[in-house]
Design a protein around this motif. Structure first.
Motif, short mmCIF file in Angstrom:
data_model
loop_
_atom_site.label_atom_id
_atom_site.label_comp_id
_atom_site.label_asym_id
_atom_site.label_seq_id
_atom_site.Cartn_x
_atom_site.Cartn_y
_atom_site.Cartn_z
N UNK A 1 40.19 25.40 -29.68
CA UNK A 1 40.00 25.62 -28.25
C UNK A 1 39.11 24.57 -27.62
N UNK A 2 38.32 23.85 -28.40
CA UNK A 2 37.54 22.71 -27.89
C UNK A 2 38.23 21.40 -28.22
N UNK A 3 38.87 21.33 -29.37
CA UNK A 3 39.50 20.09 -29.81
C UNK A 3 40.70 19.72 -28.94
N UNK A 4 41.59 20.67 -28.69
CA UNK A 4 42.82 20.38 -27.95
C UNK A 4 42.54 19.87 -26.54
N UNK A 5 41.66 20.53 -25.75
CA UNK A 5 41.40 19.99 -24.40
C UNK A 5 40.72 18.62 -24.42
N UNK A 6 39.89 18.37 -25.44
CA UNK A 6 39.26 17.05 -25.54
C UNK A 6 40.32 15.97 -25.74
N UNK A 7 41.24 16.21 -26.65
CA UNK A 7 42.30 15.23 -26.92
C UNK A 7 43.22 15.09 -25.71
N UNK A 8 43.57 16.22 -25.10
CA UNK A 8 44.42 16.17 -23.90
C UNK A 8 43.74 15.34 -22.80
N UNK A 9 42.42 15.52 -22.67
CA UNK A 9 41.69 14.77 -21.65
C UNK A 9 41.74 13.28 -21.88
N UNK A 10 41.62 12.85 -23.13
CA UNK A 10 41.72 11.42 -23.44
C UNK A 10 43.12 10.90 -23.20
N UNK A 11 44.12 11.67 -23.59
CA UNK A 11 45.51 11.24 -23.41
C UNK A 11 45.86 11.10 -21.93
N UNK A 12 45.38 12.07 -21.14
CA UNK A 12 45.74 12.09 -19.72
C UNK A 12 44.99 11.04 -18.90
N UNK A 13 43.67 10.94 -19.11
CA UNK A 13 42.89 10.06 -18.24
C UNK A 13 42.15 8.94 -18.94
N UNK A 14 42.00 9.05 -20.24
CA UNK A 14 41.29 8.00 -20.98
C UNK A 14 39.80 7.97 -20.70
N UNK A 15 39.25 9.05 -20.14
CA UNK A 15 37.83 9.08 -19.81
C UNK A 15 37.10 10.00 -20.79
N UNK A 16 36.19 9.43 -21.58
CA UNK A 16 35.52 10.17 -22.63
C UNK A 16 34.65 11.30 -22.07
N UNK A 17 33.93 11.01 -20.98
CA UNK A 17 33.05 12.02 -20.39
C UNK A 17 33.85 13.19 -19.85
N UNK A 18 34.99 12.92 -19.22
CA UNK A 18 35.83 13.99 -18.70
C UNK A 18 36.44 14.79 -19.84
N UNK A 19 36.82 14.12 -20.92
CA UNK A 19 37.37 14.81 -22.08
C UNK A 19 36.32 15.74 -22.70
N UNK A 20 35.06 15.28 -22.76
CA UNK A 20 33.98 16.12 -23.29
C UNK A 20 33.74 17.33 -22.39
N UNK A 21 33.86 17.11 -21.06
CA UNK A 21 33.70 18.23 -20.13
C UNK A 21 34.78 19.29 -20.38
N UNK A 22 36.00 18.85 -20.63
CA UNK A 22 37.10 19.79 -20.89
C UNK A 22 36.88 20.53 -22.21
N UNK A 23 36.31 19.83 -23.20
CA UNK A 23 36.01 20.48 -24.48
C UNK A 23 34.98 21.58 -24.27
N UNK A 24 33.93 21.30 -23.48
CA UNK A 24 32.91 22.30 -23.20
C UNK A 24 33.52 23.51 -22.48
N UNK A 25 34.39 23.25 -21.50
CA UNK A 25 35.04 24.34 -20.78
C UNK A 25 35.91 25.17 -21.73
N UNK A 26 36.58 24.49 -22.66
CA UNK A 26 37.41 25.20 -23.62
C UNK A 26 36.57 26.09 -24.52
N UNK A 27 35.43 25.56 -24.97
CA UNK A 27 34.54 26.34 -25.84
C UNK A 27 33.97 27.54 -25.09
N UNK A 28 33.54 27.32 -23.85
CA UNK A 28 32.99 28.42 -23.05
C UNK A 28 34.05 29.49 -22.81
#
Length: 586
Positions: free
Chosen positions: A517-544
């Motif tokens: 639930x944290x890994x998948x959104x992080x990877x999706x974020x990198x694939x979609x936008x290539x922005x590491x900080x945004x991908x990390x934000x999505x991972x945090x949202x997934x974990x929460x």
């Protein structure tokens, strides 16, 4: 629940217990680095090679698995720490380097997530190295029905021992790997087991639970369907032995209970095994055996052709027992049947078979040494990155995981078995030490290859297996990329392929309350936008988002209670913390 032990250091306890087997059975050798008990190689003869049978799991279930290594049963057993799966690297060493692989290897494993994942990694690595290997997963417990178990399926408990005995005997007779695996699967498919206990057990080295907590059963209460790691089953009740056995047999045999009617026990030949979970006296176990056999005949008209009673798979000193029924069916291999194989001799201390005079007098001191090499790990990939920037980012991510250990452990104490935080911390500290001693190179694939063995050797349990599979798949993905500098997009591509590979070994998907639930959104974020900080934000949202999410996989499925509504998934939270450190987010 007794919290008193003669040996309170769990690491020393496991190591010394394994070593003791080489004292009581001189045909066995011990590899302490990998916690493997294996058969000593015998002098060269003209006898054709035999299939090797390898198993294992967490310590605390003795005599399973290590005391079942020997002629006629297992060729090797790999031990984890108490109630935790061995790492994939331990298992790989056992499969590739501590048994004869000439005729192939059968790997049997109980159906627990960490065990299946770690053994799966080892099997795939062995296959890639050219070893002919089959893996059989045993799930025989009916204590948790289909609805509650969901994707996890039936837990593996004491019936696994019968799979080991029958497949080991067939291998000793010289059968092919295909036939040994077929009969092992057939045996597993015709097993049903259920346990019951008057108390949970205490793991040496851990704090004793609060007497008022749910971990402590009240006087007169019994946990029906209790697993071999303290997991609950179908519920608690205040019943005497006859009523308890009646309920247990109903869960095993009632075809009207569609939630638990896993096997229709209708063969002319049925095997009954009564297993001591560790703390029942010999006298009382005999009384339990008589009660079970009596009810089987009176209520169900079943007179077992074999009754096996004793201590085969424990939960440390668990004050309980389990009942296993094997529905004997035709093996269809043109050779011995299940009963013949069950009756074959086994020179192991865990199956009530004496060690022969010839074995003692042989004074065999031969050992297997060395290790099978993993090829290609140091080969240049043609990819490049800034090693200094990567080191700084990785260091920050790992440091944050270490700092978050108390928080992660707190969450896992509520919804798991309390070892997630310490496992992540142990892995993070080991990787930090590795990159300080062996700095990252300008080639990300070569750098990753140097880190993977550290993760595999220091992280056990489910999280360790998931990380091992993912990182090995990531290494493969990186080597398939075109040469050139790495970009966030190319990282996203490689990571996406790794997530896909991970999906072959675990049914975990977003929404199952796991680290995915944290890994998948992080990877999706990198694939979609290539922005590491945004991908990390999505991972945090997934974990929460896992807070309040009903668990679909992992030990949380069995823990029960309302803990999942109060805290996020510990694995997902730890991974989100790491990604935030990687991205430099506050």
């Amino acid at each position: 629940m007794s919290a008193k032990h003669f040996i309170n250091d769990p690491t020393h306890l496991v190591t010394s217990a394994l070593h003791s087997l080489t004292i009581t059975n001189p045909s066995l050798a011990f590899d302490p680095a990998n916690k493997i008990i294996y058969r000593r190689p015998e002098p060269q003869t003209s006898t054709p090679a035999r299939v090797s049978v390898v198993s294992g799991g967490g310590a605390g279930h003795e005599p399973s698995f290590a005391a079942m290594v020997g002629r006629g049963m297992l060729s090797a057993a790999v031990s984890g720490t108490i109630f935790a799966s061995p790492s994939s690297e331990q298992i790989r060493a056992g499969v590739q380097s501590r048994v004869d692989t000439t005729a192939g290897v059968l790997v049997t494993v109980m159906n627990y997530t960490g065990d299946v994942l770690n053994f799966g990694v080892a099997v795939e690595k062995a296959r890639a190295a050219g070893v002919d290997v089959e893996m059989v997963v045993v799930g025989d417990d009916v204590g948790v029905g289909r609805e509650k178990a969901g994707k996890v399926g039936r837990r593996g408990i004491a019936g696994t021992v019968l799979v080991h005995k029958i497949s080991g005997a067939l291998a000793a007779r010289g059968a092919s790997l295909a036939d040994v695996a077929k009969v092992a699967r057939l045996t597993a498919a015709n097993l049903v087991s259920v346990g019951a206990s008057l108390e949970h057990v205490h793991v040496p080295g851990r704090a004793a639970p609060d007497a008022a907590s749910d971990e402590v059963l009240k006087v007169g209460e019994v946990e029906l369907g209790m697993g071999i790691h303290n997991e609950p089953g179908s519920g608690r009740a205040k019943v005497e032995l006859p009523e308890m056995v009646k309920r247990m047999l109903a869960q095993l045999l009632d075809q009207e209970d569609k939630d638990r009617a896993f096997v229709k026990v209708d063969s002319n030949e049925v095997v009954l095994m009564i297993n001591n979970l560790g703390g029942v006296s010999v006298l009382e176990l005999a009384g339990i055996t008589a009660e079970v056999a009596g009810q089987l005949e009176k209520t169900y008209g079943i007179r077992p052709v074999r009754v096996i009673s004793g201590t085969f798979m424990t939960s440390l000193n668990g004050l309980g027992f389990s009942i296993t029924l094997l529905n004997v069916v035709n093996t269809d291999i043109g050779g011995p049947g299940m009963i013949e194989l069950l009756d074959d001799p086994a020179e192991v201390t865990g199956w009530s078979a004496p060690i022969s005079k010839e074995t003692w007098e042989a004074k065999n001191t031969a050992e297997r040494t060395g290790d099978a090499e993993t090829s290609g790990s140091a080969e240049a990939s043609g990819l490049t990155w800034d090693a200094g920037v990567a080191t700084a980012a990785l260091t920050e991510g790992l440091r944050r995981v270490i700092a978050a250990e108390p928080e992660i452990t707190k969450y896992d104490t509520i919804v798991g078995d309390g070892d997630c935080g310490t496992g992540l911390k142990r892995g993070a500290e080991a990787v930090l030490k590795q990159i300080s001693q062996t700095p990252l190179t300008q080639d990300p694939a070569v750098s990753l290859a140097s880190i993977i063995p550290v993760v595999e050797m220091t992280m056990d349990g489910t999280s360790g297996a998931l990380f091992s599979i993912f990182l090995n798949a990531l290494l493969h993905s990186l080597r398939s990329l075109p040469s050139g500098p790495m970009t966030p997009k190319s990282w996203g591509t490689a990571l996406a392929r790794s997530v896909e590979a991970l999906g072959k070994y675990t049914p975990a998907r977003p929404g199952d309350r796991t680290l995915v639930d944290a890994l998948a959104p992080f990877v999706d974020g990198l694939v979609e936008g290539g922005d590491l900080a945004e991908a990390a934000r999505k991972a945090r949202a997934g974990a929460e988002g896992t807070k309040g999410m009903l668990p679909g996989l992992g030990r949380s499925v069995y823990v029960g209670g309302e803990g999942y509504t109060k805290v996020p998934d510990p694995g997902a939270w730890g991974l989100a913390v790491f990604f935030e450190g990687l991205a430099g987010k506050e």
